[in-house]
Design a protein around this motif. Structure first.
Motif, PDB file in Angstrom:
ATOM      1  N   ALA A 374      34.480  71.610  34.496  1.00 25.36           N
ATOM      2  CA  ALA A 374      34.623  73.065  34.621  1.00 25.36           C
ATOM      3  C   ALA A 374      34.116  73.761  33.368  1.00 25.36           C
ATOM      4  O   ALA A 374      33.441  74.790  33.435  1.00 25.36           O
ATOM      5  CB  ALA A 374      36.083  73.425  34.868  1.00 25.36           C
ATOM      6  N   VAL A 377      30.561  74.565  33.418  1.00 24.57           N
ATOM      7  CA  VAL A 377      30.204  75.774  34.166  1.00 24.57           C
ATOM      8  C   VAL A 377      30.586  77.023  33.357  1.00 24.57           C
ATOM      9  O   VAL A 377      29.806  77.967  33.248  1.00 24.57           O
ATOM     10  CB  VAL A 377      30.904  75.791  35.540  1.00 24.57           C
ATOM     11  CG1 VAL A 377      30.518  77.052  36.309  1.00 24.57           C
ATOM     12  CG2 VAL A 377      30.539  74.551  36.327  1.00 24.57           C
ATOM     13  N   TYR A 378      31.787  77.002  32.782  1.00 25.61           N
ATOM     14  CA  TYR A 378      32.217  78.157  31.989  1.00 25.61           C
ATOM     15  C   TYR A 378      31.245  78.405  30.822  1.00 25.61           C
ATOM     16  O   TYR A 378      30.961  79.546  30.462  1.00 25.61           O
ATOM     17  CB  TYR A 378      33.633  77.947  31.443  1.00 25.61           C
ATOM     18  CG  TYR A 378      34.719  77.882  32.506  1.00 25.61           C
ATOM     19  CD1 TYR A 378      34.568  78.531  33.731  1.00 25.61           C
ATOM     20  CD2 TYR A 378      35.903  77.171  32.297  1.00 25.61           C
ATOM     21  CE1 TYR A 378      35.556  78.463  34.702  1.00 25.61           C
ATOM     22  CE2 TYR A 378      36.903  77.109  33.268  1.00 25.61           C
ATOM     23  CZ  TYR A 378      36.724  77.745  34.470  1.00 25.61           C
ATOM     24  OH  TYR A 378      37.704  77.684  35.424  1.00 25.61           O
ATOM     25  N   GLN A 380      28.134  78.046  30.744  1.00 26.17           N
ATOM     26  CA  GLN A 380      26.910  78.731  31.187  1.00 26.17           C
ATOM     27  C   GLN A 380      27.082  80.238  31.272  1.00 26.17           C
ATOM     28  O   GLN A 380      26.122  80.973  31.425  1.00 26.17           O
ATOM     29  CB  GLN A 380      26.497  78.214  32.568  1.00 26.17           C
ATOM     30  CG  GLN A 380      25.969  76.806  32.531  1.00 26.17           C
ATOM     31  CD  GLN A 380      25.872  76.237  33.932  1.00 26.17           C
ATOM     32  OE1 GLN A 380      25.531  76.945  34.868  1.00 26.17           O
ATOM     33  NE2 GLN A 380      26.197  74.974  34.071  1.00 26.17           N
ATOM     34  N   ASP A 381      28.318  80.690  31.199  1.00 28.75           N
ATOM     35  CA  ASP A 381      28.586  82.121  31.263  1.00 28.75           C
ATOM     36  C   ASP A 381      28.298  82.801  29.926  1.00 28.75           C
ATOM     37  O   ASP A 381      28.350  84.015  29.822  1.00 28.75           O
ATOM     38  CB  ASP A 381      30.049  82.342  31.678  1.00 28.75           C
ATOM     39  CG  ASP A 381      30.345  83.780  32.039  1.00 28.75           C
ATOM     40  OD1 ASP A 381      29.428  84.470  32.548  1.00 28.75           O
ATOM     41  OD2 ASP A 381      31.470  84.233  31.802  1.00 28.75           O
ATOM     42  N   SER A 382      28.014  82.024  28.886  1.00 35.16           N
ATOM     43  CA  SER A 382      27.807  82.620  27.565  1.00 35.16           C
ATOM     44  C   SER A 382      26.565  82.044  26.915  1.00 35.16           C
ATOM     45  O   SER A 382      26.540  80.889  26.506  1.00 35.16           O
ATOM     46  CB  SER A 382      29.031  82.347  26.691  1.00 35.16           C
ATOM     47  OG  SER A 382      28.745  82.648  25.347  1.00 35.16           O
ATOM     48  N   GLN A 383      25.525  82.856  26.805  1.00 39.33           N
ATOM     49  CA  GLN A 383      24.291  82.354  26.190  1.00 39.33           C
ATOM     50  C   GLN A 383      24.511  82.021  24.715  1.00 39.33           C
ATOM     51  O   GLN A 383      23.894  81.088  24.189  1.00 39.33           O
ATOM     52  CB  GLN A 383      23.140  83.352  26.347  1.00 39.33           C
ATOM     53  CG  GLN A 383      23.395  84.711  25.751  1.00 39.33           C
ATOM     54  CD  GLN A 383      22.138  85.574  25.748  1.00 39.33           C
ATOM     55  OE1 GLN A 383      21.578  85.844  24.703  1.00 39.33           O
ATOM     56  NE2 GLN A 383      21.688  85.994  26.910  1.00 39.33           N
ATOM     57  N   ALA A 384      25.394  82.771  24.068  1.00 43.59           N
ATOM     58  CA  ALA A 384      25.663  82.492  22.656  1.00 43.59           C
ATOM     59  C   ALA A 384      26.313  81.120  22.515  1.00 43.59           C
ATOM     60  O   ALA A 384      25.999  80.345  21.611  1.00 43.59           O
ATOM     61  CB  ALA A 384      26.564  83.572  22.069  1.00 43.59           C
TER      62      ALA A 384
END
Lengths: 441, 423
Positions: A374, A377-378, A380-384
């Protein structure tokens, strides 16, 4: 700039999972600069980071803190752009910037609207070999670093314990020295020290450029060729010369007793393989061991010490394995009032032993793996976050492939392998145990 | 200079109203299979009864420690088995709940969230356990200079008002809170009437509508919040020192601020940015850190508490130079009132604030949190689209007036933890 030396004992995982995520591309310029591009097309923003493969563990003898001090001085201007100009430009474009130093790397970053990426690259490439500052900025900036150390360490007994634990765990390797440096050595750092360090390590061969955001790899390559591509190659990358940590047949204890302490605390640190020094897949097994033993409220230690025995207010553990030369396995707990640290320590040891006796249940193994999958996936929510993950992994010599395969390798670990690393490194390992204690009357 | 409209606007915010009449703001985004949800209830620590500071925080800390038929242990296991992240906390004006889940576990995630919000058990063993954990945190901070300075700041700034109490209470006040206090506060604090909801991620409006009713329809229609009286920051000009044997003094300073709905708020926000809000470019950063090496960190911010808007700032400098640092700070505040900002400085501040707005919207969790705050502050669902124009529209005259209102009213309240010299 208000650079954050990454606390040595951050509860961070090694490549904290990314696997089948974005289509990451990687290539190298003729001058040796490695480039990684991570697409994230959801917002027209780009994260631009340059990582140097040197950190506090590369500080020369008697010069502890020089990697971090130089990081501060990197904001003091170049031959072509005077002090403050880069920061002014970043601010006027609505960008954010900062830098940080760790044991194995130093990194600089900006976050901007994507059309300003080229501007960031021009300035950052300029300070890769153009640093130039006057003697008169050195004194005040050294004072800033001394205040930073006072703020982080000299006023905080918990941070003093963390320093003492590292210094005791590593008796020979520079991981035992704080990233920010020892007070008395920071006081003596000079302009020449900083520039000598800069000349040795700040080269294209020693750097990694990471760009994440709404960008195409070809576009980044073209911009990089025009900017970083003009920085002359220096030949071979600089060598890191670090002493190897011996394995001592000795457990150790350190205690910080301070009148500012009202909540006691204890920590055990174990010397374990890192993701770079592991044999086989030990590092992945240690990651899972830490999660099962000490990750959150369903962990073995929390259940035993906080819920069942009711002797602790907190209990947990983590594996700090994303390091070049050695990893650490950490267990920590804070007692309820009336419980001594000695009793808590005995209970921890008993809980670990009982867990290793009975082995890892299927439920525990699945739960830990689910969490890591998980997290992929999480992330990938933050490019930084992704930029940091790739940058830090490459900076310690891992490959893009290693990062991508991380989850897959985690999923391949068996219950027996977890028990085996637990037996070998934790139960039979030599703990350095730290107590944080009130100064009792 | 390119000035882009907030790029979050490229992700349109939809107003979703459930069949049962519950409103949420939604940004639908299917690129990543996750859902982030943020809810807030007005109330928070300002609702703590006298002598029982910490009740609101304790209540928030107990919501995921057992609900419905699940004990705390079972509840945590259900979250962990599917890597669902659920967190609650209280601040002075509200409670916040944040949920993050993979889309494929959404059923379980929303069900657990519903139970936590509407049917928390507050089992006696959980109450004692969480109380002990908060107490341990309070003991941990008992002689930490940052925590001491912050606590003393609110004690002085908001004396006699619920805002004066620390959000997590004190060792004494938290000990006085009973399980009944917690249960009663949950009953009167959580309702559909004081609820704000924002959702970001892989979920469409129709599905969300059904979810909203499942989640919240068991809550009462209206909350029974105690009124909180308005207050203006007090003890202006006072220097309060918390004696602590440390080599560095932690300084906090404050003045009355501007309410979030005040027409001068945006102008005040820019004035604050110029003074101490901008990370590397602010006047205080230049004067305190760059030129004099007095501190690693120096900052100011507007802190618009609903009933007592504040301006506050802080730094930490070695004891021997504390007086000097404070003089520099006061001098810069006075200079901004007297001479104002230069055209260039003003333009650059606006450019930064406009250009950087998009950076607040790059993760689902950040977007959801921003949206809930915009909703609570009553700024309107289109605020993200309008905000940069509001910054752009501030005139030099507005800036001067706001700076005068913020900084022209007299000496700040100053609180120091340490052994400062020269104050």
């Amino acid at each position: 700039m208000p650079s954050t030396p990454l606390a040595g004992l951050n509860p961070a995982h090694s490549p904290s999972a990314t696997g089948g995520g974005p289509q990451v591309s990687s290539f190298t310029l003729p001058n040796g600069l490695q480039i990684v591009v991570i697409p994230d097309r959801r917002v027209p923003v780009a994260t631009h980071m340059v990582w140097y493969r040197n950190g506090s563990a590369d500080d020369p003898p008697l010069k502890s803190g020089i990697a971090h001090f130089l990081e501060h001085l990197m904001f003091k201007g170049t031959a072509t752009h005077p002090a403050g100009e880069f920061s002014q430009v970043v601010a006027s474009l609505g960008g954010q910037e900062n830098a940080f130093t760790s044991y194995d790397y130093t990194a600089y970053f900006q976050r901007v609207a994507k059309e300003h990426l080229g501007t960031m690259m021009r300035f950052e490439a300029d300070r890769m070999n153009g640093l130039a500052f006057d003697e008169d900025v050195v004194g005040p900036e050294r004072d800033v670093v001394l205040e930073e150390r006072r703020m982080r360490v000299e006023t905080d007994p918990g941070a003093q314990l963390a320093e003492a634990l590292s210094a005791s765990l590593f008796v020979h390797h520079p991981y035992g020295t704080p990233i920010i440096g020892w007070m008395h050595e920071i006081e003596g750092l000079t302009r020449d020290d900083a520039l000598a360090y800069y000349k040795r390590f700040y080269t294209p061969e020693n750097a990694i450029l990471v760009v994440a955001g709404d960008v195409e790899a070809d576009e980044v390559r073209a911009l990089a060729e025009e900017t970083y591509g003009r920085v002359p190659a220096r030949g071979a990358p600089p060598e890191r010369r670090r002493p190897r940590e011996p394995v001592l047949n000795a457990s150790r204890r350190v205690t910080v007793t301070d009148e500012k302490v009202e909540q006691p605390y204890l920590q055990q640190s174990f010397l374990v393989p890192s993701s770079r020094t592991q044999a086989g897949h030990e590092s992945y097994a240690l990651e899972l061991l830490a999660e099962i033993l000490g990750g959150g409220q369903t962990s073995v230690l929390y259940r035993s010490l906080v819920l069942e025995q009711e002797i602790a207010v907190s209990a947990g553990g983590y594996y700090y394995g994303s390091l070049l030369d050695a990893g650490q396995f950490i267990i920590h707990a804070a007692p309820r009032p009336g419980v001594t640290l000695e009793a808590l320590e005995a209970a921890i040891n008993a809980a670990v032993a009982a867990f290793l006796e009975r082995g890892v249940s299927n439920e525990e193994l699945e739960r830990a793996k689910t969490r890591f999958v998980a997290e992929m996936v999480y992330a990938q929510d933050s490019q930084a976050h992704l930029a940091r993950l790739y940058g830090s992994s490459l900076a310690i010599g891992e490959s893009v492939e290693d990062v991508k395969l991380w989850t897959q390798r985690i999923e391949a670990v068996t219950a027996d392998e977890i028990r085996e690393v637990g037996e070998r490194f934790v139960r039979k390992g030599h703990a350095v145990t730290g107590y944080l204690e009130p100064r009792s009357a | 200079m390119t000035v882009r409209e907030s790029s979050a606007a490229s992700r349109a915010v939809q107003r979703v109203v459930s069949p049962g009449g519950i409103e949420a703001w939604l940004v639908e985004e299917h690129a990543i299979p996750l859902i982030a949800m943020e809810v807030a209830f007005l109330g928070g620590a300002a609702q703590d009864a006298d002598g029982k500071a910490g009740t609101a925080a304790l209540m928030a800390g107990l919501l995921d420690e057992g609900a419905g038929d699940l004990t705390g242990d079972q509840f945590q296991e259900r979250l962990a088995d599917r890597a669902i992240e659920l967190h609650f906390n209280a601040d002075r004006d509200s409670w916040h709940g944040a949920l993050k889940t993979l889309t494929r576990h959404a059923d379980e995630a929303f069900d657990l969230f519903r139970l936590a919000l509407t049917r928390p058990r507050f089992d006696p063993d959980a109450v004692e356990r969480v109380r002990e954990q908060i107490l341990a945190g309070l003991r941990h901070e008992a002689k930490d200079p940052d925590s001491l300075a912050n606590r003393a700041f609110f004690t002085e700034a908001c004396a006699g008002h619920p805002y004066a109490h620390p959000v997590r209470g004190t060792i004494e006040s938290l000990g006085a809170v009973s399980r009944d206090d917690v249960t009663a506060l949950h009953r009167r604090g959580f309702s559909r009437g004081n609820l704000y909801v924002a959702v970001v991620g892989a979920i469409d409006a129709a599905t969300l509508g059904k979810r909203l009713d499942q989640l919240f329809s068991d809550l009462p229609a209206e909350a029974g919040l105690a009124p909180v009286s308005p207050l203006t920051l007090g003890n202006l000009g006072k220097h309060a020192i918390v004696d602590l044997d440390v080599p560095q003094s932690v300084v906090r300073f404050g003045l009355p601020g501007l309410a979030r709905q005040d027409p001068d708020y945006m102008a005040g926000y820019i004035a604050n940015h110029i003074l101490g809000g901008g990370t590397f470019t602010s006047r205080l950063f230049q004067e305190v850190r760059e030129k004099r090496g007095l501190a690693y960190s120096v900052w100011t911010s507007l802190h618009p508490l609903r009933q007592c808007p504040l301006f506050m700032g802080g730094t930490a400098t070695k004891n021997e130079r504390a007086g000097e640092a404070l003089d520099v700070i006061k001098g810069e505040i006075a200079r901004l009132v007297k001479d104002g900002a230069s055209e260039e400085e003003f333009a650059k501040a606006k450019q930064f604030l406009i250009g950087s707005y998009a950076l607040h919207f790059d993760t689902s969790t950040k977007i959801a949190r921003q949206l809930v705050h915009i909703a609570i502050d009553g700024l309107g669902i289109d605020y993200i689209d309008r905000r940069n124009a509001l910054v752009g529209a501030v005139s030099m005259e507005d800036l001067r007036r706001a700076a005068q209102r913020l900084f022209g009213g007299g000496d700040p309240l100053v609180v120091v933890a340490g052994r400062p010299i020269g104050l």
